[in-house]
Design a protein around this motif. Structure first.
Motif, PDB file in Angstrom:
ATOM      1  N   TYR A 113      48.615  88.332  13.220  1.00  0.00           N
ATOM      2  CA  TYR A 113      48.086  89.044  14.391  1.00  0.00           C
ATOM      3  C   TYR A 113      49.034  90.189  14.689  1.00  0.00           C
ATOM      4  CZ  TYR A 113      46.391  89.853  19.148  1.00  0.00           C
ATOM      5  OH  TYR A 113      45.870  90.436  20.300  1.00  0.00           O
ATOM      6  N   ASN A 114      48.500  91.415  14.637  1.00  0.00           N
ATOM      7  CA  ASN A 114      49.298  92.624  14.844  1.00  0.00           C
ATOM      8  C   ASN A 114      48.772  93.394  16.052  1.00  0.00           C
ATOM      9  OD1 ASN A 114      51.033  92.503  12.326  1.00  0.00           O
ATOM     10  ND2 ASN A 114      48.987  92.436  11.412  1.00  0.00           N
ATOM     11  N   PRO A 115      48.982  92.873  17.258  1.00  0.00           N
ATOM     12  CA  PRO A 115      48.421  93.514  18.448  1.00  0.00           C
ATOM     13  C   PRO A 115      48.971  94.914  18.686  1.00  0.00           C
ATOM     14  CG  PRO A 115      50.024  91.839  19.078  1.00  0.00           C
ATOM     15  CD  PRO A 115      49.783  91.678  17.609  1.00  0.00           C
ATOM     16  N   GLU A 116      50.145  95.205  18.113  1.00  0.00           N
ATOM     17  CA  GLU A 116      50.742  96.526  18.306  1.00  0.00           C
ATOM     18  C   GLU A 116      49.899  97.630  17.665  1.00  0.00           C
ATOM     19  OE1 GLU A 116      53.131  94.577  14.860  1.00  0.00           O
ATOM     20  OE2 GLU A 116      51.937  93.979  16.593  1.00  0.00           O
ATOM     21  N   GLN A 117      48.969  97.260  16.799  1.00  0.00           N
ATOM     22  CA  GLN A 117      48.084  98.259  16.202  1.00  0.00           C
ATOM     23  C   GLN A 117      46.920  98.628  17.121  1.00  0.00           C
ATOM     24  OE1 GLN A 117      46.741  97.110  12.284  1.00  0.00           O
ATOM     25  NE2 GLN A 117      48.767  96.413  11.627  1.00  0.00           N
ATOM     26  N   TRP A 118      46.819  97.942  18.261  1.00  0.00           N
ATOM     27  CA  TRP A 118      45.637  98.095  19.113  1.00  0.00           C
ATOM     28  C   TRP A 118      46.050  98.307  20.561  1.00  0.00           C
ATOM     29  CZ3 TRP A 118      41.328  98.429  16.293  1.00  0.00           C
ATOM     30  CH2 TRP A 118      41.392  97.938  14.992  1.00  0.00           C
ATOM     31  N   PRO A 119      45.229  98.986  21.339  1.00  0.00           N
ATOM     32  CA  PRO A 119      45.538  99.129  22.775  1.00  0.00           C
ATOM     33  C   PRO A 119      45.527  97.765  23.457  1.00  0.00           C
ATOM     34  CG  PRO A 119      43.331  99.945  22.286  1.00  0.00           C
ATOM     35  CD  PRO A 119      43.991  99.694  20.964  1.00  0.00           C
ATOM     36  N   GLU A 120      46.330  97.661  24.499  1.00  0.00           N
ATOM     37  CA  GLU A 120      46.478  96.369  25.168  1.00  0.00           C
ATOM     38  C   GLU A 120      45.153  95.870  25.735  1.00  0.00           C
ATOM     39  OE1 GLU A 120      49.696  94.328  28.247  1.00  0.00           O
ATOM     40  OE2 GLU A 120      50.096  96.264  27.280  1.00  0.00           O
ATOM     41  N   SER A 121      44.217  96.758  25.975  1.00  0.00           N
ATOM     42  CA  SER A 121      42.909  96.338  26.488  1.00  0.00           C
ATOM     43  C   SER A 121      42.155  95.451  25.500  1.00  0.00           C
ATOM     44  CB  SER A 121      42.064  97.574  26.811  1.00  0.00           C
ATOM     45  OG  SER A 121      41.899  98.395  25.651  1.00  0.00           O
ATOM     46  N   VAL A 122      42.535  95.496  24.223  1.00  0.00           N
ATOM     47  CA  VAL A 122      41.857  94.681  23.200  1.00  0.00           C
ATOM     48  C   VAL A 122      42.404  93.255  23.171  1.00  0.00           C
ATOM     49  CG1 VAL A 122      41.420  94.499  20.689  1.00  0.00           C
ATOM     50  CG2 VAL A 122      41.389  96.734  21.811  1.00  0.00           C
ATOM     51  N   TRP A 123      43.615  93.027  23.694  1.00  0.00           N
ATOM     52  CA  TRP A 123      44.275  91.747  23.497  1.00  0.00           C
ATOM     53  C   TRP A 123      43.521  90.572  24.124  1.00  0.00           C
ATOM     54  CZ3 TRP A 123      50.071  93.255  24.825  1.00  0.00           C
ATOM     55  CH2 TRP A 123      50.484  94.250  23.944  1.00  0.00           C
ATOM     56  N   GLN A 124      43.021  90.781  25.347  1.00  0.00           N
ATOM     57  CA  GLN A 124      42.250  89.707  25.989  1.00  0.00           C
ATOM     58  C   GLN A 124      41.031  89.338  25.149  1.00  0.00           C
ATOM     59  OE1 GLN A 124      42.765  87.909  28.709  1.00  0.00           O
ATOM     60  NE2 GLN A 124      44.434  88.967  29.785  1.00  0.00           N
ATOM     61  N   GLU A 125      40.375  90.358  24.599  1.00  0.00           N
ATOM     62  CA  GLU A 125      39.217  90.111  23.746  1.00  0.00           C
ATOM     63  C   GLU A 125      39.626  89.354  22.486  1.00  0.00           C
ATOM     64  OE1 GLU A 125      35.131  90.696  22.258  1.00  0.00           O
ATOM     65  OE2 GLU A 125      36.151  90.392  24.177  1.00  0.00           O
ATOM     66  N   ASP A 126      40.780  89.680  21.945  1.00  0.00           N
ATOM     67  CA  ASP A 126      41.268  88.971  20.767  1.00  0.00           C
ATOM     68  C   ASP A 126      41.409  87.478  21.042  1.00  0.00           C
ATOM     69  OD1 ASP A 126      41.458  91.046  18.919  1.00  0.00           O
ATOM     70  OD2 ASP A 126      43.460  91.638  19.589  1.00  0.00           O
ATOM     71  N   VAL A 127      42.049  87.140  22.138  1.00  0.00           N
ATOM     72  CA  VAL A 127      42.265  85.725  22.450  1.00  0.00           C
ATOM     73  C   VAL A 127      40.930  85.016  22.692  1.00  0.00           C
ATOM     74  CG1 VAL A 127      43.303  84.117  24.091  1.00  0.00           C
ATOM     75  CG2 VAL A 127      44.605  86.105  23.282  1.00  0.00           C
ATOM     76  N   ARG A 128      39.985  85.705  23.350  1.00  0.00           N
ATOM     77  CA  ARG A 128      38.669  85.095  23.562  1.00  0.00           C
ATOM     78  C   ARG A 128      37.988  84.804  22.228  1.00  0.00           C
ATOM     79  NH1 ARG A 128      33.500  86.135  23.490  1.00  0.00           N
ATOM     80  NH2 ARG A 128      33.749  88.320  22.868  1.00  0.00           N
ATOM     81  N   LEU A 129      38.062  85.744  21.298  1.00  0.00           N
ATOM     82  CA  LEU A 129      37.452  85.547  19.985  1.00  0.00           C
ATOM     83  C   LEU A 129      38.186  84.483  19.175  1.00  0.00           C
ATOM     84  CD1 LEU A 129      36.585  89.215  18.955  1.00  0.00           C
ATOM     85  CD2 LEU A 129      35.008  87.431  19.736  1.00  0.00           C
ATOM     86  N   MET A 130      39.504  84.423  19.325  1.00  0.00           N
ATOM     87  CA  MET A 130      40.253  83.372  18.641  1.00  0.00           C
ATOM     88  C   MET A 130      39.782  81.996  19.084  1.00  0.00           C
ATOM     89  SD  MET A 130      44.159  84.875  18.645  1.00  0.00           S
ATOM     90  CE  MET A 130      44.550  86.473  17.941  1.00  0.00           C
ATOM     91  N   ARG A 131      39.578  81.852  20.375  1.00  0.00           N
ATOM     92  CA  ARG A 131      39.109  80.560  20.882  1.00  0.00           C
ATOM     93  C   ARG A 131      37.694  80.265  20.378  1.00  0.00           C
ATOM     94  NH1 ARG A 131      41.739  78.095  24.988  1.00  0.00           N
ATOM     95  NH2 ARG A 131      39.792  77.344  25.907  1.00  0.00           N
ATOM     96  N   GLU A 132      36.874  81.287  20.304  1.00  0.00           N
ATOM     97  CA  GLU A 132      35.512  81.111  19.790  1.00  0.00           C
ATOM     98  C   GLU A 132      35.528  80.659  18.331  1.00  0.00           C
ATOM     99  OE1 GLU A 132      31.727  83.970  18.654  1.00  0.00           O
ATOM    100  OE2 GLU A 132      32.858  84.421  20.483  1.00  0.00           O
ATOM    101  N   ALA A 133      36.464  81.197  17.553  1.00  0.00           N
ATOM    102  CA  ALA A 133      36.541  80.869  16.138  1.00  0.00           C
ATOM    103  C   ALA A 133      37.278  79.559  15.862  1.00  0.00           C
ATOM    104  CB  ALA A 133      37.227  81.998  15.378  1.00  0.00           C
ATOM    105  N   GLY A 134      37.940  79.005  16.861  1.00  0.00           N
ATOM    106  CA  GLY A 134      38.703  77.781  16.645  1.00  0.00           C
ATOM    107  C   GLY A 134      40.097  78.013  16.107  1.00  0.00           C
ATOM    108  N   VAL A 135      40.641  79.218  16.330  1.00  0.00           N
ATOM    109  CA  VAL A 135      41.989  79.538  15.858  1.00  0.00           C
ATOM    110  C   VAL A 135      43.005  78.640  16.554  1.00  0.00           C
ATOM    111  CG1 VAL A 135      43.790  81.320  15.956  1.00  0.00           C
ATOM    112  CG2 VAL A 135      41.483  81.900  15.168  1.00  0.00           C
TER     113      VAL A 135
END
Length: 673
Positions: free
Chosen positions: A18-40
């Motif tokens: 996971y390389n959040p530094e490549q993305w604006p901080e506004s994407v991070w919350q969405e990342d965690v939501r999708l991780m939970r959806e995928a079962g990460v």
């Protein structure tokens, strides 16, 4: 003491870099939501972040990483926290340009890629220790941190540096290893070509020379480069153990023999708390799932048979091969679960979100450029659910039937200059013998030549040019005590210093094989030979032949033509309670299958019956039960016999008698009892 599994992780590991530094901080919350959806369950963070964490010498910015780690923790996702020492910042190289490595030809590499490091450089070592210490002090007790991830893929793409610092370090390493320059002269055979040294200060790296360099010097330099990288790993590991007690430390290996040839993973496996591996399919037209199985078996063997962790592979295509095809539907799950079958306690990817910029922007990811309305994302979510249903597999061990001997030092020596034939490839022989065993549905452990082999009824030596006297004695004792040994040509030839064993070849194996080799007779491109057997059968060989003289061994197949016509080609030697086979040419797949058929019969190995080609059946067992993995790599539905009733964990159905495995699918049965 640190654990040998990620701290706090109770399910199989699933996630990716996971390389959040490549993305604006506004994407991070969405990342965690999708991780939970995928079962990460876990992600790797911070591996390439040194320039952000220390934007100038001694000035640190941990605020963004604090927010990322806290956000992941709030989402129930464990963190594999990296030390970013694989990529020092631009400011570091501007201050210390001598930390950039120098090629064998004397060219200093430039900044702008990754892993451009002189591992002997004192300034690099100090800076790496500094950033590792700061990270450990800040996050060592953070409840999200499941394990530490030091550096990244040591040895890729640069392992050896040939600068003045490395020359001085090499001399110190030689003095520590040998004690005297006279011992170096003896080991390296410097009487040849007038290379004798009278002081350590005269010795340098095996840089570019007009013709072949001293092979023993070149071999020792490979050992030195590997040991130097390992010194730096141990430095970071020990800092983390001290400041973050109880949290395991690892670094990601690349055991696939085609992907990293500069690291002795037997030595590294003893130093990590958890063995982890990165594996990427080499799509060169061969059966990629066989190489995958081989890499997984080798990784498990480096771990001493214990569970390990697949830390990186790809959801679909990669970006660094000449041609990068996508994975077929269902192949991602099949690949992932094949690693789990062979001992991995999870399946992690590079990377979570596909990059939009940089060298790897066309490398697939869990979240593709196209987002969640894509086949890859749907398969990621499905795989997450499958891994969740297999949680009880965690901690169990894979059962092996036979052993294959492998040694990185032998491979290094084999690949040096001026061998009898450049067409002989130790890795190709390892691949070929492994594939023949795979096609007999036998699960393989790899073993070091000096390891205890007593539990294996069959041991195969596909290409072991370098063999110590201790290894030769080990194999003789193995056969005398009832084992069955199969040895391929050009094995047991030299000692640990690349010196030919005294007496006739194959020096370390003469006694156990019951023969000598008077002369090697490699073949020219396009040439082949016929072999005839006692039943009139014929086999074909190419690349290599030998003038073999039996010294107690019986001849099974004979050369029918070529320069060695009439001489033994394949022999069998009964020694003590066991049997040793020798094959002196490169057999194609049909010949290897015939040879191994005889050896399997000698060893009384019970191979699974009634299994189609390219349907894997592998078993994991442990305190939680016994699990049978059936993996169908074909386009046809298959039926796998079951020795006991059980529950299929991916569908929840009961299974008995014969297990239905649809085309391209995986089934995992938890057997009753």
């Amino acid at each position: 003491m640190p654990e040998n599994s990620p701290r706090g992780l109770t399910r199989l590991a699933f996630g990716g870099d996971y390389n959040p530094e490549q993305w604006p901080e506004s994407v991070w919350q969405e990342d965690v939501r999708l991780m939970r959806e995928a079962g990460v369950t876990m992600v790797s963070v911070g591996i390439f972040s040194w320039a952000l964490l220390e934007p100038s010498p001694g000035e640190y910015d941990f605020g963004w990483l604090d927010r990322v780690v806290d956000l992941l923790h709030a989402g129930g996702i464990r963190v594999d926290l990296g030390t970013p020492t694989v990529c020092p910042p631009a400011w570091f190289y501007r201050a210390h340009p001598e930390a950039l490595p120098v090629s064998r030809e004397g060219v200093r590499y430039a900044f702008g890629s990754r892993a451009a490091i002189c591992h002997s450089n004192a300034d690099y070592r100090a800076a790496a220790a500094g950033i590792t210490t700061r990270l450990a002090e800040r996050y060592g007790a953070h409840p999200a941190v499941a394990m530490w991830h030091v550096h990244n893929e040591y040895g890729v793409p640069v392992s050896a540096c040939y600068c003045d610092s490395c020359a001085a370090h090499f001399r110190r390493w030689l003095e520590s290893s040998y004690g005297s320059v006279e011992a170096v002269n003896e080991a390296w055979g410097t009487a040849f070509w007038g290379q004798r040294y009278t002081g350590f200060e005269q010795i340098g790296p095996p840089s570019a020379t007009p013709t072949a360099v001293n092979p023993a010097q070149a071999l020792d330099y490979k050992r030195f480069a590997d040991a130097t990288m390992r010194e730096n790993f141990l430095m970071e590991r020990d800092i983390l153990h001290r400041l973050s007690p109880g949290v395991p430390v690892t670094t990601n290996f690349m055991t696939a023999l085609s992907q990293c040839d500069s690291v002795d993973y037997w030595a590294w496996g003893r130093e990590v708390d958890i063995v982890t591996n990165d594996h990427y399919l080499i799509t060169d037209g061969r059966r990629t799932h066989v190489n995958l199985a081989m890499a997984a078996d080798l990784t498990r063997s480096v771990a001493g048979g214990a569970p390990w962790l697949l830390l990186e592979h790809s959801t679909s295509g990669v970006n660094w091969q000449p041609r990068n095809p996508a994975k077929a539907p269902g192949q991602m799950a099949r690949n992932s679960l094949a690693h789990v079958a062979r001992g991995s306690d999870g399946a992690m990817f590079f990377q979570w979100r596909q990059s939009r910029r940089g060298a790897e922007k066309f490398h697939s990811a869990m979240v593709p450029h196209g987002g969640t309305d894509t086949r890859v994302w749907r398969e990621v979510v499905e795989l997450g659910a499958s891994l969740d249903s297999l949680s009880t597999v965690r901690g169990t061990r894979t059962e092996a039937d036979v052993a294959v001997l492998w040694d990185w030092h032998s491979w290094w020596a084999q690949n040096l200059d001026w061998r009898p034939s450049e067409d002989h490839d130790a890795r190709e022989r390892a691949d070929a013998f492994y594939e023949a065993l795979y096609d007999r549905h036998l699960t393989v452990d790899f073993a070091h030549p000096e390891a205890d082999l007593s539990r294996y009824p069959l041991v195969v030596v596909p290409a072991l040019y370098l063999m110590t006297e201790a290894a030769g004695n080990n194999l003789r004792e193995y056969v005398e005590n009832g084992g069955t040994l199969v040895v391929s040509y050009f094995s047991g030839i030299v000692d640990e210093h690349d010196g030919v064993h005294e007496g006739a070849c194959p020096g370390a194996l003469r006694d156990v094989l019951g023969l000598t080799v008077e002369e090697f007779s490699p073949l020219l491109p396009g040439q082949s030979v016929r072999l005839t057997g006692p039943d009139g059968s014929e086999l074909a060989g190419d690349v290599w032949t030998e003038f073999v003289v039996p010294r107690g061994a019986e001849t099974v197949w004979t050369y029918a033509d070529g320069l060695t016509a009439g001489h033994p080609a394949v022999t069998r030697h009964r020694l003590g309670e066991g049997t040793a086979w020798y094959v002196s040419t490169r057999l194609a797949s049909e010949g290897l299958d015939a040879l191994l058929g005889w050896a399997v019969e000698d060893a009384r190995v019970a191979a699974p019956a009634d299994l189609p080609r390219d349907v894997e059946v592998v078993r994991r067992t442990g305190d939680s039960g016994s699990y049978l993995f059936a993996i169908n790599h074909t386009a046809t539905d298959a039926k796998v016999p079951l020795e006991a009733h059980g529950t299929e964990l991916l569908t929840g159905e009961r299974a008995a008698g014969r297990l239905e495995v649809p085309a391209g699918a995986v089934r995992v049965v938890r057997l009753d009892g």
